[in-house]
Write a protein that holds these residues in place. Structure first.
Motif, short mmCIF file in Angstrom:
data_model
loop_
_atom_site.label_atom_id
_atom_site.label_comp_id
_atom_site.label_asym_id
_atom_site.label_seq_id
_atom_site.Cartn_x
_atom_site.Cartn_y
_atom_site.Cartn_z
N LYS A 109 14.72 67.03 -6.04
CA LYS A 109 15.44 66.68 -4.81
C LYS A 109 14.85 65.45 -4.13
O LYS A 109 15.58 64.62 -3.58
CB LYS A 109 15.43 67.88 -3.86
CG LYS A 109 16.18 67.65 -2.55
CD LYS A 109 16.08 68.87 -1.64
CE LYS A 109 16.76 68.60 -0.30
NZ LYS A 109 16.59 69.78 0.61
N SER A 110 13.54 65.30 -4.17
CA SER A 110 12.88 64.19 -3.47
C SER A 110 13.16 62.84 -4.11
O SER A 110 13.03 61.80 -3.47
CB SER A 110 11.36 64.41 -3.45
OG SER A 110 10.79 64.16 -4.74
N LYS A 111 13.50 62.82 -5.41
CA LYS A 111 13.71 61.60 -6.19
C LYS A 111 12.44 60.74 -6.26
O LYS A 111 12.50 59.52 -6.39
CB LYS A 111 14.88 60.78 -5.66
CG LYS A 111 16.22 61.49 -5.84
CD LYS A 111 17.39 60.56 -5.56
CE LYS A 111 18.71 61.23 -5.91
NZ LYS A 111 19.86 60.34 -5.67
N ALA A 112 11.30 61.41 -6.14
CA ALA A 112 10.02 60.72 -6.30
C ALA A 112 9.70 60.55 -7.78
O ALA A 112 10.39 61.09 -8.65
CB ALA A 112 8.92 61.52 -5.60
N VAL A 113 8.65 59.79 -8.06
CA VAL A 113 8.15 59.62 -9.43
C VAL A 113 6.92 60.50 -9.57
O VAL A 113 5.90 60.25 -8.93
CB VAL A 113 7.80 58.15 -9.70
CG1 VAL A 113 7.24 57.99 -11.12
CG2 VAL A 113 9.01 57.25 -9.50
N CYS A 114 7.03 61.53 -10.38
CA CYS A 114 5.96 62.54 -10.49
C CYS A 114 5.25 62.37 -11.83
O CYS A 114 5.81 62.66 -12.89
CB CYS A 114 6.55 63.94 -10.39
SG CYS A 114 7.41 64.23 -8.82
N ASN A 344 6.88 63.37 -15.56
CA ASN A 344 7.57 64.66 -15.66
C ASN A 344 8.91 64.66 -14.96
O ASN A 344 9.90 65.17 -15.50
CB ASN A 344 6.70 65.77 -15.06
CG ASN A 344 5.64 66.30 -16.01
OD1 ASN A 344 5.38 67.50 -16.06
ND2 ASN A 344 5.00 65.42 -16.77
N VAL A 345 8.96 64.11 -13.75
CA VAL A 345 10.20 64.02 -12.97
C VAL A 345 10.29 62.61 -12.40
O VAL A 345 9.33 62.14 -11.76
CB VAL A 345 10.23 65.06 -11.83
CG1 VAL A 345 11.50 64.90 -11.00
CG2 VAL A 345 10.14 66.48 -12.38
N VAL A 346 11.42 61.95 -12.64
CA VAL A 346 11.62 60.57 -12.17
C VAL A 346 13.01 60.44 -11.58
O VAL A 346 14.01 60.74 -12.25
CB VAL A 346 11.44 59.55 -13.32
CG1 VAL A 346 11.71 58.13 -12.82
CG2 VAL A 346 10.04 59.64 -13.92
N ASP A 347 13.09 60.02 -10.34
CA ASP A 347 14.37 59.75 -9.68
C ASP A 347 15.36 60.90 -9.83
O ASP A 347 16.52 60.71 -10.15
CB ASP A 347 14.98 58.45 -10.23
CG ASP A 347 16.16 57.96 -9.40
OD1 ASP A 347 16.23 58.31 -8.20
OD2 ASP A 347 17.03 57.27 -9.96
N GLY A 348 14.85 62.12 -9.65
CA GLY A 348 15.73 63.29 -9.69
C GLY A 348 16.04 63.81 -11.07
O GLY A 348 16.82 64.75 -11.21
N LYS A 349 15.42 63.25 -12.10
CA LYS A 349 15.68 63.68 -13.48
C LYS A 349 14.40 64.20 -14.12
O LYS A 349 13.32 63.64 -13.91
CB LYS A 349 16.25 62.53 -14.30
CG LYS A 349 17.62 62.06 -13.81
CD LYS A 349 18.14 60.92 -14.66
CE LYS A 349 19.59 60.57 -14.31
NZ LYS A 349 19.72 60.13 -12.92
N PRO A 365 15.41 61.66 -21.69
CA PRO A 365 14.27 61.00 -22.35
C PRO A 365 13.61 59.98 -21.41
O PRO A 365 14.30 59.24 -20.71
CB PRO A 365 14.90 60.31 -23.56
CG PRO A 365 16.14 61.11 -23.83
CD PRO A 365 16.65 61.54 -22.48
N VAL A 366 12.31 59.98 -21.40
CA VAL A 366 11.58 59.16 -20.42
C VAL A 366 11.86 57.68 -20.59
O VAL A 366 11.89 56.91 -19.61
CB VAL A 366 10.06 59.46 -20.51
CG1 VAL A 366 9.47 59.01 -21.84
CG2 VAL A 366 9.32 58.82 -19.35
N ASP A 367 12.09 57.23 -21.83
CA ASP A 367 12.34 55.81 -22.06
C ASP A 367 13.59 55.33 -21.32
O ASP A 367 13.71 54.14 -21.01
CB ASP A 367 12.47 55.51 -23.55
CG ASP A 367 11.12 55.58 -24.27
OD1 ASP A 367 10.09 55.33 -23.60
OD2 ASP A 367 11.09 55.91 -25.46
N ALA A 368 14.51 56.23 -21.04
CA ALA A 368 15.72 55.85 -20.32
C ALA A 368 15.44 55.48 -18.87
O ALA A 368 16.28 54.86 -18.20
CB ALA A 368 16.74 57.00 -20.38
N MET A 369 14.26 55.87 -18.38
CA MET A 369 13.91 55.61 -16.97
C MET A 369 13.02 54.39 -16.79
O MET A 369 12.68 54.02 -15.68
CB MET A 369 13.21 56.84 -16.37
CG MET A 369 13.96 58.16 -16.56
SD MET A 369 15.65 58.11 -15.88
CE MET A 369 15.30 57.96 -14.14
N LEU A 370 12.59 53.79 -17.90
CA LEU A 370 11.67 52.64 -17.82
C LEU A 370 12.44 51.33 -17.89
O LEU A 370 13.50 51.23 -18.44
CB LEU A 370 10.64 52.71 -18.94
CG LEU A 370 9.71 53.92 -18.92
CD1 LEU A 370 8.76 53.89 -20.12
CD2 LEU A 370 8.89 53.95 -17.63
#
Length: 370
Positions: A109-114, A344-349, A365-370
């Motif tokens: 929910k926070s959309k933080a980068v964890c 583990n959690v990036v931008d709500g995903k 997949p994490v590469d989709a967030m980089l």
């Protein structure tokens, strides 16, 4: 980068995520470090030490979260912190998401980068940011287990090392990784008869080579666990599956086969626990008894020895924190594969499969967030 170090607010958590020595390394690179007042006091580091290191002191946890681009912590955020975390903010700490769904949902929910310490993983599958606290917890498991074996603490009244003419106590350790190895060293050093179990024959061969004569290695399966637990005075759960829930190797029905006053120490409790009847406890009330068996299930064991733990943790995390501060999290993770596995959690995903699988969540997949 602006780096914030809040005071840990989990029950009896005395560690702090950054020592003054670590603050020096960050500030001399041009980064700003903001530390909450008295955050380091429990570990023996007064505010003046941080100010001498070039850090700034802020009066409240709210001020630290509001100021920082990157939050460096020890333990996972707890409920009062959820609303302080903002979108895009980088949190670098232990999370253990797979053991607690409300935290996972809150961080989505926070959309933080964890970025979780416990899933930063080297090519050889070692976990460099988990190792130092696993070493502390492994050694503490015997120290605490020995204490709670005392009759006034609810245990059998067994001295682990015995005395001349009286056989020593028996210790069963489930898992031959870092925690199990350190526990076995400590138990053996006290003079106990130690059995350590694992499912890796190569690991058992290694342990057999390096351990003293009072440590035996046994292949781990249900039959062998049931056989050895009946004679054990102290059982240590030391099983970890990175990023996922630990399997239950000791089940509720097994307790009735143990000797009254047996002590169980579940070091894996912050990852769901490998003893079915274990639920997280605190240093304030560390044990409970089920079927005459003492359960010690403190989820932040190293918090009881914060001076040692804080220095050991900063030694391990600081090189990664510097990379994140120097490059930003995206570039740092793109350049460093072990660090990327910490996301583990990036931008709500959810970008770590073990966490997604634990709660049936969608996996990206994490590469989709980089």
């Amino acid at each position: 980068m602006i780096i914030g170090v809040p005071k840990e607010i989990k029950n009896n958590e005395n560690r702090v995520a950054l020592t003054p020595a670590g603050a020096i390394e960050l500030t001399k690179r041009g980064h700003e470090v903001y530390v909450q007042a008295t955050a380091g006091l429990g570990s023996g580091f007064p505010d003046a030490d941080y100010e001498a290191a070039g850090a700034h002191i802020l009066p409240t946890i709210e001020a630290v979260y509001a100021k920082a681009e990157m939050i460096v912590k020890v333990k996972e955020p707890i409920e009062p912190e959820y609303e302080l975390i903002r979108e895009g903010q980088l949190l670098f700490t232990y999370f253990h998401f797979a053991s607690y769904e409300p935290l996972t949902n809150a961080m989505i929910k926070s959309k933080a980068v964890c970025l979780a310490y416990e899933t930063v993983e080297m090519p050889d599958r070692s976990l460099p940011l988990l190792i130092p606290m696993s070493e502390v917890a492994g050694r503490m498991s015997i120290q605490e287990g020995a204490k709670f074996l005392e009759k006034p603490m609810g245990g059998r009244g067994v001295l682990l090392g015995g005395v001349p003419g009286v056989e020593p106590g028996r210790v069963l350790i489930l898992g031959g990784g870092v925690v199990g190895t350190q526990a076995a060293k400590m138990a053996a050093g006290l003079g106990a008869q130690v059995t350590i179990m694992d499912i890796s024959l190569n690991r058992l061969r290694h342990l057999s080579d390096i351990m003293p004569a009072n440590v035996n290695t046994v292949y781990s399966n249900e039959f062998n666990i049931r056989r050895h637990m009946k004679e054990a005075d102290l059982i240590v759960g030391a099983v970890l599956i990175p990023g996922a829930k630990a399997p239950h190797l000791i089940t509720r029905d097994m307790l009735k086969e143990m000797k009254p006053g047996t002590v169980l120490v579940d070091v894996a409790v912050d990852q769901g626990g490998c003893i079915e009847t274990c639920t997280p406890t605190t240093h304030e009330a560390p044990t409970f008894i089920i079927d005459d068996v003492v359960h010690y299930c403190v989820a932040n064991m190293p918090g009881a020895v914060p001076y040692t733990s804080t220095i050991a943790l900063t030694n391990a995390t600081l090189p990664y924190a510097i990379q994140l501060a120097d490059k930003g999290w995206k570039q740092a993770c793109a350049d460093n594969e072990p660090l990327k596995l910490g996301l583990n959690v990036v931008d709500g995903k959810v970008v770590y499969k073990g966490v997604a699988d634990a709660f049936g969540l969608d996996y990206t997949p994490v590469d989709a967030m980089l």
